[in-house]
Write an enzyme that holds these catalytic residues in place. Structure first.
Site, short mmCIF file in Angstrom:
data_model
loop_
_atom_site.label_atom_id
_atom_site.label_comp_id
_atom_site.label_asym_id
_atom_site.label_seq_id
_atom_site.Cartn_x
_atom_site.Cartn_y
_atom_site.Cartn_z
N SER A 13 0.99 -1.23 0.05
CA SER A 13 -0.07 0.09 0.26
C SER A 13 0.78 1.26 0.16
CB SER A 13 -0.82 0.02 1.30
OG SER A 13 -1.88 -1.12 1.24
N MET A 53 -1.99 -6.42 7.10
CA MET A 53 -3.26 -7.32 6.58
C MET A 53 -2.73 -8.35 5.36
SD MET A 53 -6.30 -4.74 6.72
CE MET A 53 -6.41 -3.62 8.28
N SER A 54 -1.53 -8.47 5.13
CA SER A 54 -0.89 -9.00 4.02
C SER A 54 0.33 -9.80 4.17
CB SER A 54 -0.82 -8.03 2.83
OG SER A 54 0.43 -7.36 3.35
N HIS A 69 -6.11 -9.21 -1.15
CA HIS A 69 -6.05 -9.28 0.52
C HIS A 69 -7.18 -10.25 0.69
CE1 HIS A 69 -4.14 -5.40 -0.30
NE2 HIS A 69 -3.26 -5.67 0.92
N ASN A 88 1.44 4.21 10.26
CA ASN A 88 0.42 4.89 11.59
C ASN A 88 1.10 4.01 12.85
OD1 ASN A 88 -1.02 2.53 10.30
ND2 ASN A 88 -2.04 2.43 12.45
N HIS A 101 -7.36 4.79 5.92
CA HIS A 101 -6.55 4.09 4.72
C HIS A 101 -5.94 5.24 4.06
CE1 HIS A 101 -5.54 1.56 1.76
NE2 HIS A 101 -6.07 2.26 0.78
N HIS A 154 -3.94 0.00 -5.12
CA HIS A 154 -3.36 -1.39 -5.73
C HIS A 154 -3.72 -1.54 -7.03
CE1 HIS A 154 -1.90 -3.58 -1.94
NE2 HIS A 154 -2.58 -2.43 -1.39
N ALA A 167 2.30 -2.09 4.22
CA ALA A 167 2.17 -0.84 5.18
C ALA A 167 1.64 -1.64 6.40
CB ALA A 167 1.35 0.26 4.58
N TYR A 187 -9.07 -10.24 3.19
CA TYR A 187 -10.16 -9.35 3.60
C TYR A 187 -11.18 -8.96 2.46
CZ TYR A 187 -7.71 -5.09 2.52
OH TYR A 187 -6.90 -4.14 1.78
N GLU A 188 -10.53 -9.17 1.18
CA GLU A 188 -11.46 -8.70 0.23
C GLU A 188 -12.34 -9.85 -0.22
OE1 GLU A 188 -9.32 -6.58 -3.20
OE2 GLU A 188 -7.58 -7.19 -1.95
N1 HPA Z 1 -3.31 -2.53 11.35
C1 HPA Z 1 -3.50 -3.39 10.59
N2 HPA Z 1 -3.07 -3.18 9.22
C2 HPA Z 1 -2.59 -2.07 8.86
C3 HPA Z 1 -2.55 -0.87 9.78
C4 HPA Z 1 -2.99 -1.07 11.04
O1 HPA Z 1 -2.81 -0.58 11.90
N3 HPA Z 1 -1.86 0.15 9.16
C5 HPA Z 1 -1.53 -0.53 7.85
N4 HPA Z 1 -1.98 -1.65 7.83
#
Ligand code: HPA
Length: 280
Positions: free
Chosen positions: A37, A217-218, A90, A241, A253, A68, A120, A92-93
């Protein structure tokens, strides 16, 4: 569908995708970079680039996530040919981990030997700042899904792959040396893969910080299939973050994408340096 039927079908799909890749690109470079990302700008730094949209490759799922792009780009980085996956699917998709990792498995089948995974992630380590790059030293697959479930694809790798050192020590050493050479601060730590798409609750953060340094998440499923296929993996996280410093502010996001843009220069330089060293 019985597991063996499922694995037959998976095998056929991987082979069909691998054949299409070889037909389009000719032989593949040995190194693949998966852009996470906000890090897709790396592909734009390649010279003599040609690209192929995922929609034109059989069985490649198209990502629905902003940031993406959904294309493979082949081109020269520091004078050496590499392939970049711009955009990943991902879990989650709504796809299972086998489907999400099919593109990578096809690329491994078609000849990729070294995989540079980037992502990320949110910091669990209080010392990490937004915009930091982190070398992934190990991972925890907290997704409760394993892409190698089902009948094993013996032509790709073993039934029970060793996972005691998923991130190549040799590649990590190269990344550390390049970072020092170029004056790029490089953190190190454990990546925890959560399913998402929700960011973590404060209770989850308190739990996860006992076990790892960042959460995303990847990546973890991709590392599993790459190791299964005998490839070497380097993992680089962009801290987009912090989950531990600012409990009063929500994670978005947009924030993740913005951090990517700001850190892109450092990331491109680090990866470029690693590619150069791989060809020395
Ligand atoms: N949590 C999970 N996945 C992420 C985060 C997060 O804070 N930041 C970027 N991807």
């Amino acid at each position: 569908m019985s597991p063996s039927l499922q694995s037959n079908e998976l095998s056929q799909r991987i082979n069909a995708a691998a054949e299409a890749l070889l037909e389009h690109f000719g032989t593949l470079p040995s190194t693949l970079i998966v852009a996470g990302s906000g890090l897709g700008g790396f592909a734009a730094t390649l010279k003599d680039a040609t690209s192929l949209g995922y929609g034109d490759i059989p069985h490649f799922p198209v990502s629905t996530v902003v940031g993406h792009a959904g294309k493979l780009v082949k081109g020269k980085c520091e004078g050496h040919e590499v392939l970049v996956m711009n955009g990943r699917k991902h879990l989650y998709e709504g796809v299972d981990s086998t489907e999400a990792t099919l593109p990578l498995r096809a690329l491994l089948k078609a000849g990729i030997k070294t995989v540079i995974l980037s992502n990320a992630a949110g910091a669990l380590n209080v010392r990490f700042d937004v915009g930091d790059l982190m070398l992934i030293t190990d991972q925890i697959n907290n997704m409760y899904r394993n892409p190698l479930m089902g009948g094993n694809l013996d032509d790709l790798g073993p039934r029970f792959p060793d996972m005691s050192e998923p991130y190549s020590r040799e590649l990590a050493t190269i990344a550390r040396e390049v970072a020092v050479e170029k004056g790029i601060p490089l953190r190190e730590g454990v990546y925890i893969a959560n399913m998402g798409p929700t960011y973590e609750t404060q209770a989850e953060v308190q739990m996860l910080r006992q076990f790892g340094d960042v959460v995303g998440m990847s990546t973890a499923p991709e590392t599993l299939v790459a190791i299964h296929a005998g490839a070497r993996v380097l993992g680089i996280t962009l801290v987009s973050n912090s989950l531990v410093r600012r409990t009063d502010v929500v994670t978005t996001h947009d924030e993740v994408m913005e951090a990517g843009k700001e850190a892109a220069g450092k990331f491109n330089e680090l990866v470029g340096g690693v590619v150069r060293r791989l060809h020395q």
